[in-house]
Scaffold this motif. Sequence first.
Motif, PDB file in Angstrom:
ATOM      1  N   MET A  12       0.822  -1.179   0.039  1.00 54.00           N
ATOM      2  CA  MET A  12      -0.064   0.166  -0.056  1.00 54.00           C
ATOM      3  C   MET A  12       0.808   1.100   0.023  1.00 54.00           C
ATOM      4  N   PHE A  13       0.448   2.130  -0.885  1.00 60.05           N
ATOM      5  CA  PHE A  13       1.273   3.503  -0.721  1.00 60.05           C
ATOM      6  C   PHE A  13       0.222   4.431  -1.176  1.00 60.05           C
ATOM      7  N   ARG A  14       0.169   5.384  -0.049  1.00 56.58           N
ATOM      8  CA  ARG A  14      -0.785   6.625  -0.327  1.00 56.58           C
ATOM      9  C   ARG A  14      -2.285   6.180  -0.531  1.00 56.58           C
ATOM     10  N   GLY A  15      -2.620   5.171  -0.011  1.00 54.46           N
ATOM     11  CA  GLY A  15      -4.003   4.864   0.073  1.00 54.46           C
ATOM     12  C   GLY A  15      -4.297   3.714  -1.064  1.00 54.46           C
ATOM     13  N   PHE A  16      -3.094   3.519  -1.805  1.00 53.85           N
ATOM     14  CA  PHE A  16      -3.595   2.517  -2.922  1.00 53.85           C
ATOM     15  C   PHE A  16      -2.794   1.185  -3.039  1.00 53.85           C
ATOM     16  N   ASP A  17      -3.742  -0.069  -3.323  1.00 52.84           N
ATOM     17  CA  ASP A  17      -2.889  -1.288  -3.304  1.00 52.84           C
ATOM     18  C   ASP A  17      -2.481  -1.695  -4.557  1.00 52.84           C
ATOM     19  N   HIS A  18      -1.159  -1.458  -4.537  1.00 55.40           N
ATOM     20  CA  HIS A  18      -0.222  -1.708  -5.906  1.00 55.40           C
ATOM     21  C   HIS A  18      -0.304  -3.213  -6.040  1.00 55.40           C
ATOM     22  N   ALA A  19      -0.179  -4.016  -5.081  1.00 53.14           N
ATOM     23  CA  ALA A  19      -0.202  -5.601  -5.075  1.00 53.14           C
ATOM     24  C   ALA A  19      -1.288  -5.979  -5.813  1.00 53.14           C
ATOM     25  N   HIS A  20      -2.522  -5.448  -5.489  1.00 52.86           N
ATOM     26  CA  HIS A  20      -3.776  -5.860  -6.155  1.00 52.86           C
ATOM     27  C   HIS A  20      -3.765  -5.381  -7.579  1.00 52.86           C
ATOM     28  N   MET A  21      -3.243  -4.192  -7.730  1.00 44.60           N
ATOM     29  CA  MET A  21      -3.210  -3.815  -9.222  1.00 44.60           C
ATOM     30  C   MET A  21      -2.679  -4.773 -10.114  1.00 44.60           C
ATOM     31  N   LEU A  22      -1.517  -5.124  -9.463  1.00 44.25           N
ATOM     32  CA  LEU A  22      -0.420  -5.987 -10.397  1.00 44.25           C
ATOM     33  C   LEU A  22      -1.137  -7.288 -10.755  1.00 44.25           C
ATOM     34  N   ARG A  23      -1.704  -7.719  -9.564  1.00 39.05           N
ATOM     35  CA  ARG A  23      -2.443  -9.171  -9.685  1.00 39.05           C
ATOM     36  C   ARG A  23      -3.536  -9.078 -10.923  1.00 39.05           C
ATOM     37  N   GLY A  24      -4.172  -8.074 -11.276  1.00 43.11           N
ATOM     38  CA  GLY A  24      -5.043  -7.971 -12.291  1.00 43.11           C
ATOM     39  C   GLY A  24      -4.515  -7.749 -13.509  1.00 43.11           C
ATOM     40  N   LEU A  25      -3.075  -7.611 -13.542  1.00 42.98           N
ATOM     41  CA  LEU A  25      -2.455  -7.387 -14.930  1.00 42.98           C
ATOM     42  C   LEU A  25      -1.733  -8.722 -15.245  1.00 42.98           C
ATOM     43  N   ARG A  26      -1.483  -9.684 -14.382  1.00 45.83           N
ATOM     44  CA  ARG A  26      -0.685 -10.848 -14.561  1.00 45.83           C
ATOM     45  C   ARG A  26      -1.162 -11.462 -15.858  1.00 45.83           C
ATOM     46  N   ASP A  27      -2.180 -11.796 -16.079  1.00 50.71           N
ATOM     47  CA  ASP A  27      -2.818 -12.568 -17.006  1.00 50.71           C
ATOM     48  C   ASP A  27      -2.194 -11.907 -18.475  1.00 50.71           C
ATOM     49  N   ALA A  28      -2.143 -10.774 -18.485  1.00 51.24           N
ATOM     50  CA  ALA A  28      -1.642 -10.239 -19.640  1.00 51.24           C
ATOM     51  C   ALA A  28      -0.278 -10.009 -19.957  1.00 51.24           C
ATOM     52  N   LEU A  29       0.628 -10.549 -18.899  1.00 53.99           N
ATOM     53  CA  LEU A  29       1.894 -10.330 -18.948  1.00 53.99           C
ATOM     54  C   LEU A  29       2.590 -11.653 -18.579  1.00 53.99           C
ATOM     55  N   PRO A  30       2.962 -12.453 -19.959  1.00 51.63           N
ATOM     56  CA  PRO A  30       3.220 -13.734 -19.783  1.00 51.63           C
ATOM     57  C   PRO A  30       4.613 -13.889 -19.134  1.00 51.63           C
ATOM     58  N   ALA A  31       5.424 -12.786 -19.398  1.00 51.45           N
ATOM     59  CA  ALA A  31       6.856 -12.999 -18.860  1.00 51.45           C
ATOM     60  C   ALA A  31       6.931 -12.741 -17.252  1.00 51.45           C
ATOM     61  N   LEU A  32       5.811 -12.326 -16.830  1.00 53.68           N
ATOM     62  CA  LEU A  32       5.871 -11.711 -15.366  1.00 53.68           C
ATOM     63  C   LEU A  32       5.914 -13.091 -14.537  1.00 53.68           C
ATOM     64  N   ARG A  33       6.902 -13.445 -13.743  1.00 57.64           N
ATOM     65  CA  ARG A  33       6.720 -14.576 -12.815  1.00 57.64           C
ATOM     66  C   ARG A  33       6.440 -14.289 -11.500  1.00 57.64           C
ATOM     67  N   HIS A  34       6.838 -13.122 -10.826  1.00 57.45           N
ATOM     68  CA  HIS A  34       6.690 -12.786  -9.401  1.00 57.45           C
ATOM     69  C   HIS A  34       6.137 -11.356  -9.150  1.00 57.45           C
ATOM     70  N   VAL A  35       5.307 -11.139  -8.477  1.00 55.99           N
ATOM     71  CA  VAL A  35       4.970  -9.669  -7.936  1.00 55.99           C
ATOM     72  C   VAL A  35       5.377  -9.806  -6.426  1.00 55.99           C
ATOM     73  N   VAL A  36       6.275  -8.800  -6.041  1.00 57.01           N
ATOM     74  CA  VAL A  36       6.980  -8.969  -4.893  1.00 57.01           C
ATOM     75  C   VAL A  36       6.214  -7.691  -4.067  1.00 57.01           C
ATOM     76  N   ALA A  37       5.687  -7.841  -3.064  1.00 56.45           N
ATOM     77  CA  ALA A  37       5.235  -6.578  -2.280  1.00 56.45           C
ATOM     78  C   ALA A  37       6.032  -6.358  -1.049  1.00 56.45           C
ATOM     79  N   VAL A  38       6.391  -5.021  -0.693  1.00 55.44           N
ATOM     80  CA  VAL A  38       6.932  -4.327   0.348  1.00 55.44           C
ATOM     81  C   VAL A  38       5.672  -4.407   1.576  1.00 55.44           C
ATOM     82  N   ASP A  39       5.974  -5.069   2.422  1.00 52.41           N
ATOM     83  CA  ASP A  39       4.978  -5.156   3.447  1.00 52.41           C
ATOM     84  C   ASP A  39       3.799  -5.936   3.310  1.00 52.41           C
ATOM     85  N   GLY A  40       4.079  -6.815   2.013  1.00 53.26           N
ATOM     86  CA  GLY A  40       2.956  -7.865   1.739  1.00 53.26           C
ATOM     87  C   GLY A  40       2.976  -8.905   2.575  1.00 53.26           C
TER      88      GLY A  40
END
Length: 551
Positions: A136-164
Amino acid sequence: MDFDAVLIAPRRAASIAAGHWQDRTISDYLAACVRERPDATALTALSIERQQVTRFTWRELARMADRVALGLSRLGIVTGDVVSCQLPNGWHLSVLYLACARLGAVLNPVMPIFRERELSFMLAHAQSKVVVVPKMFRGFDHAHMLRGLRDALPALRHVVAVDGDGGDDDSDSFEALLSGPLWEDDADAAAILLGSRPGPDDVTQLIYTSGTTGEPKGVMHTANTLFSNIVAYAGRLHLTGDDVVLMASPMAHQTGFMYGLMMPVMLGAHAVLQDIWDPARAAALIREQGVTFTMGSTPFLTDLARVVAESGTPVPSLRTFLCAGAPIPGALVERARSALGATIVSAWGMSENGAVTTTLPDDPDTRASTTDGCPLPGVELRVVDGADADLPAGQTGRLLVRACSNFGGYLKRPHLNSTDADGWFDTGDLARLDAHGYLRIAGRSKDVIIRGGENIPVLEVETLLYRHPAVAQVAIVAYPDARLGERACAFVVPRPGQSIDMAGMVDWLRQQKMALQYIPEKLVVRDALPATPAGKIQKFRLREMLLGEDG
């Protein structure tokens, strides 16, 4: 990833011979800091949102870089892979780059304000394998946003979240995977770290242009291109390992990345990082940490000078404030010099080459408000006409730059590199040089408005409108006209509680003795103008608005 940095090899021999490329990487500089000052403070990172301060000595910083590098290797990162991060200023970003440099991975920093539209393009184009974000940064959940993009990003293996916390948001924790386990104690640690070091001409950073003219382009840099600029920059500003550098400008831009992350390591200087701009907190940091140097755009300088003046509490350690990104009004230079007691240095540069010009620390104040400085060592400038013929001093034309720090090219777009066989890069800017070799940017070449065969001096008209008491922000763009070819439209954001109309704008410009044919023939008032994360107005979007209205 195969990096097509085709602009590196042709200039290597000359750059080495001239002493501009010293074949040293960030890992070499960090190792020197550990040898020479292991227990000195290397990094102080303030998280305003968490009200947390984290500090590292050089020994601790190097150890954490090793740990995170080995953690990345456990995630499958190898030489040539792209690791993207959408992090605010802080120790995680600094350590992540140092870790990537250990492995020969390429760091791609992107702005925390980017959302799905920007990220889906950049991460796909870069073929990023790991993305590091704040949970979370400034009230926004970045990890959740990236989760929604993963299917369209075949090269992406890991989303790593600080304080996740992993699990629910389908992301992995930075702490659990990278900074927590003592990976550096594993039996294979030394072999991985020693076997993966990149060379000084390998791509080490991929940073996307801010998109003032359209789709972002991936700028590729090496250790040699970046450090050739940083060494010259620090030398001109008389910066050493005894300095304390405050960086509140985003480290996902070259300003923060090169001069807040890389330069302190090169110097062995103490870096102080601030994640959210708060001028009062910045002033306190300057006093608490003994900050001697900082840099940022005009709003940072305006805000800092104001809070210091209003508080009546000086910042005596601050020696230099370098201001870049837009021309500095003369009145601001005077106010800032008086309030801060520091030298105000003006500068200009691009993602493609870092800082290109700066004023000199002992220049008169007027130079900072009337020029963008003179070339750094290793930089050459030309101002040319449409036929590429050099123009005399005082005349405005296209700005070409040939520099030791020029980039390696645009990823997967070598046809857009805008660099000729002799190494001259067409910046896309209009500029003029004075008799002393000082530069003044006059606008983007794509922003030229030709009305009935007459070039309209866009920057001059905008400057005059900025002086109007009701105008907070202004941008002038062209719109098509059947008879004259183009006419000018002024987009204006009024100051709070103020208003401006067409008649008022025309009257003001006439009072300023502006030629009638230069006065915009259309006014559009808006609450805000589209801008890049750096605050640069996206004029191409304004032109699109006008075309949409006409359609």
